[in-house]
Design an enzyme around this catalytic site. Sequence first.
Site, mmCIF file in Angstrom:
data_model
loop_
_atom_site.group_PDB
_atom_site.id
_atom_site.type_symbol
_atom_site.label_atom_id
_atom_site.label_comp_id
_atom_site.label_asym_id
_atom_site.label_seq_id
_atom_site.Cartn_x
_atom_site.Cartn_y
_atom_site.Cartn_z
ATOM 1 N N PRO A 11 -16.667 -19.975 -16.848
ATOM 2 C CA PRO A 11 -17.738 -19.210 -17.511
ATOM 3 C C PRO A 11 -18.531 -20.065 -18.471
ATOM 4 O O PRO A 11 -17.973 -20.836 -19.259
ATOM 5 C CB PRO A 11 -16.968 -18.102 -18.242
ATOM 6 C CG PRO A 11 -15.768 -17.879 -17.379
ATOM 7 C CD PRO A 11 -15.396 -19.238 -16.854
ATOM 8 N N CYS A 12 -19.836 -19.918 -18.394
ATOM 9 C CA CYS A 12 -20.719 -20.832 -19.115
ATOM 10 C C CYS A 12 -21.069 -20.351 -20.514
ATOM 11 O O CYS A 12 -21.798 -21.023 -21.227
ATOM 12 C CB CYS A 12 -22.005 -21.049 -18.326
ATOM 13 S SG CYS A 12 -22.950 -19.526 -18.042
ATOM 14 N N THR A 13 -20.570 -19.197 -20.941
ATOM 15 C CA THR A 13 -20.957 -18.633 -22.237
ATOM 16 C C THR A 13 -20.838 -19.626 -23.392
ATOM 17 O O THR A 13 -21.739 -19.719 -24.231
ATOM 18 C CB THR A 13 -20.128 -17.377 -22.548
ATOM 19 O OG1 THR A 13 -20.282 -16.456 -21.481
ATOM 20 C CG2 THR A 13 -20.594 -16.728 -23.838
ATOM 21 N N PHE B 147 -21.320 -22.672 -23.535
ATOM 22 C CA PHE B 147 -22.248 -23.797 -23.461
ATOM 23 C C PHE B 147 -23.682 -23.368 -23.177
ATOM 24 O O PHE B 147 -24.564 -24.190 -23.090
ATOM 25 C CB PHE B 147 -21.780 -24.768 -22.389
ATOM 26 C CG PHE B 147 -20.319 -25.115 -22.529
ATOM 27 C CD1 PHE B 147 -19.882 -25.869 -23.593
ATOM 28 C CD2 PHE B 147 -19.395 -24.637 -21.629
ATOM 29 C CE1 PHE B 147 -18.542 -26.164 -23.756
ATOM 30 C CE2 PHE B 147 -18.051 -24.933 -21.772
ATOM 31 C CZ PHE B 147 -17.627 -25.698 -22.837
#
Length: 405
Positions: free
Chosen positions: A108-110, A112
Amino acid sequence: MPVKPADPTDSTRAKQPVISLFSGAGGLDLAVERVADGPLRAPAVPADGPFRVAVATDAAPQALDTLALNLPGTSTLPGDIRETPTSELLRIGSMSEGDAALVVGGPPCTPFSKSGFWLAEKRESRDPNASLLEEYVRVVAQARPEAFVLENVQALTYKTHEGHFKQLLSTLSELGYNPQWKTLLAADYGVPQLRKRVFIVGRRDGKAFQFPEATHAGPSETTKTWDLTKPLHVSAEEAFAGLTTVPEVGELVEGKYGELAAEVPGGQNYLWHTERYGGRNEFKWRSRYWTFLLRLAPDRPSSTLQAQPGPYVGPFHWENLTNTEGALRARRLRVPELLRLMTFPDNFRVVGSRADIQRQLGNAVPLELGKAVLRALTLQLGYIEAETDSDDRLVRSASGSILIS
């Protein structure tokens, strides 16, 4: 959560097994299984390729329901990866250590994403979800696949997260995988979307992976000159060609900014309604996010599709429709149009409400972008043979004969 076992055919069982982490709706998984397809406009029935996704896991059961609907040969395991032993993934996929051809996934990119920079813990790279990168590495270390592909947002490479990024690459190097990374623009690979993502690829034999050469070129936020010998980026209008859609519930942009949204021309956003442009002087210059009241430009690729857009966050379609009171209103993109912008096949099915569908597709890897990386890796590993001049050059570059920039 219970495992949903697959029902693979005999021909599927003969293919090389792949472990999918943070699978979501299955963008990378689809690319794995369609790596032998030709470029662009995904066919309803994929070509016969060398891989099968043996097991996929994600914390979102609904996304895995979507994946299973489109990849029925894949066993799915909902749950927190931090509580999922690698041995369980191997067991479910009928594998032992070293059997997997690939591990693929995008943590999950949250932590970054630039959209989260207003939180101090995200700006300072203290988000606890960053540990999910470590879980990805843990599976690679314990499953020992022949190669891995890790995808994430471009912000992972920013100086703010330098410590995490260097540690990630260092650990993968210590495992012998010689990780190579590059930020890729989806539009450069035939995706009608200006989405940037970083890919990290490594091989168990330590040979350096060579990234694929771009197939398309054109202007973007940071590109003012481009390779004129390549086809121009695929536009939204080209992507929608031949597509028949029907109206969807709630597709009109109503409410406080409904009238203003309808007046914004294609390719423009709320800035149209500032003193510098031709609309109403309603907003201060650069006072909102770029995607506020954003309309698609028919002759250019879309901006990045948002996973959780607010009611006035685009991109919206460039055409207006009339509401029940006879007033013109902008409209949201319809599900078949979202699929086209993601280069997913038209027959791809997504589970859930309209908001659920938007979230799953917005979080996914565009098929053609994932396929470009995976096809290059598959060629270099020798699982498929070069079919085009570009393929042949890529294989030769991996052996050191030439270098593709």
